[in-house]
Design a protein around this motif. Structure first.
Motif, mmCIF file in Angstrom:
data_model
loop_
_atom_site.group_PDB
_atom_site.id
_atom_site.type_symbol
_atom_site.label_atom_id
_atom_site.label_comp_id
_atom_site.label_asym_id
_atom_site.label_seq_id
_atom_site.Cartn_x
_atom_site.Cartn_y
_atom_site.Cartn_z
ATOM 1 N N GLY A 83 50.093 56.328 51.472
ATOM 2 C CA GLY A 83 49.186 57.287 50.859
ATOM 3 C C GLY A 83 48.431 58.162 51.838
ATOM 4 O O GLY A 83 47.589 58.962 51.427
ATOM 5 N N GLN B 16 49.133 61.858 51.279
ATOM 6 C CA GLN B 16 48.635 62.224 49.968
ATOM 7 C C GLN B 16 47.120 62.411 50.003
ATOM 8 O O GLN B 16 46.563 63.313 49.349
ATOM 9 C CB GLN B 16 49.022 61.157 48.935
ATOM 10 C CG GLN B 16 50.495 61.147 48.546
ATOM 11 C CD GLN B 16 51.372 60.515 49.624
ATOM 12 O OE1 GLN B 16 50.882 59.914 50.575
ATOM 13 N NE2 GLN B 16 52.685 60.646 49.463
ATOM 14 N N HIS C 90 46.373 65.682 51.691
ATOM 15 C CA HIS C 90 46.636 66.799 50.773
ATOM 16 C C HIS C 90 45.520 66.947 49.747
ATOM 17 O O HIS C 90 45.111 68.070 49.420
ATOM 18 C CB HIS C 90 47.974 66.594 50.065
ATOM 19 C CG HIS C 90 48.314 67.701 49.111
ATOM 20 N ND1 HIS C 90 48.607 68.975 49.534
ATOM 21 C CD2 HIS C 90 48.378 67.733 47.745
ATOM 22 C CE1 HIS C 90 48.844 69.753 48.478
ATOM 23 N NE2 HIS C 90 48.702 69.017 47.397
#
Length: 241
Positions: free
Chosen positions: A193, A196, A199
């Motif tokens: 993760g 992610q 982002h």
């Protein structure tokens, strides 16, 4: 050519960057020289069009080339680095090296985010969102997102409509993304993760700029860079355990 393409694209891109950088810095490609065409570079290096484009983007981010629309890509004068020779040359044995780099970014980029929220044009907002989308695509494909990451921050700098912000980031190039230095040292950020999370932080910054909220944009950028400091600290400490 087929054999070369079996190597990781990141490795191929770095090889092309290294060779072209060497030619520029040695003077064999002096300032003002037009680089060979994409087709010629593909033929010379035996790589794909994507690799060549990524390499040119990397050289541009480091201030070594400048594309001119409809004309070609030209070598620019390498910017002097005497006063910043140690900046972002990350010493993986010294935690403060990475933290200091991020503190410098914060001093500039938190304010840049606020100014971008106040001043950005629709076209500049579109560039920020394009870089964000490219980052998401790279993450989904399992590719390096460093260039899209740099492009995102550069687009925000441009949206301040103060050229000094953009010139600062262009001068530093992709060294503004310490993750690349950690990866070069064999310390890839591979925690589940991780990208992610990065982002999502970029998305929060973009949303605040889109909403023209300078306060939220500054806070989102501050949280992003503060989070980066904490993540790199954990990475380095886990390596030393």
């Amino acid at each position: 050519m087929q054999q070369a393409e079996r190597r990781p694209r990141r490795s191929l891109t770095q090889q092309v960057i290294t060779e072209l950088r060497s030619r520029i810095e040695s003077g064999s490609l002096p300032e003002g020289t037009k680089l060979p065409t994409e087709v010629a570079l593909i033929e010379e290096f035996g790589v794909s069009r994507t690799v060549i484009r990524e390499a040119i983007a990397g050289l541009r981010a480091d201030g070594l080339v400048l594309p001119r629309h409809g004309v070609g890509v030209f070598v620019t004068k390498p910017k002097p680095t005497a006063n910043l020779s140690g900046i972002f040359n990350v010493d993986t044995e010294r935690l403060s090296s990475i933290i200091e780099a991020l503190e410098l970014r914060a001093a500039v980029e938190i304010e840049a985010a606020g100014l971008a929220a106040e001043r950005r044009s629709p076209a500049q907002m579109a560039k920020i969102l394009e870089a964000l989308q490219n980052m998401a695509g790279a993450v989904a494909a399992g590719d390096s997102a460093e260039q899209a990451d740099f492009d995102f921050h550069a687009a925000i700098a441009d949206a301040t409509n103060n050229a000094n912000f953009g010139e600062f980031l262009t001068f530093l190039g992709r060294r503004t993304i310490p993750r690349s230095r950690l990866q070069e040292a064999g310390m890839a950020a591979t925690a589940p993760g991780y990208m992610q999370k990065i982002h999502a932080e970029h998305q929060a910054i973009a949303d605040a700029i889109a909403n023209r909220s300078a306060l939220d944009a500054r806070e989102a950028m501050r949280l992003h860079l503060k989070g980066s400091q904490e993540r790199y600290e954990r990475l380095i400490r886990s390596r030393s355990d």
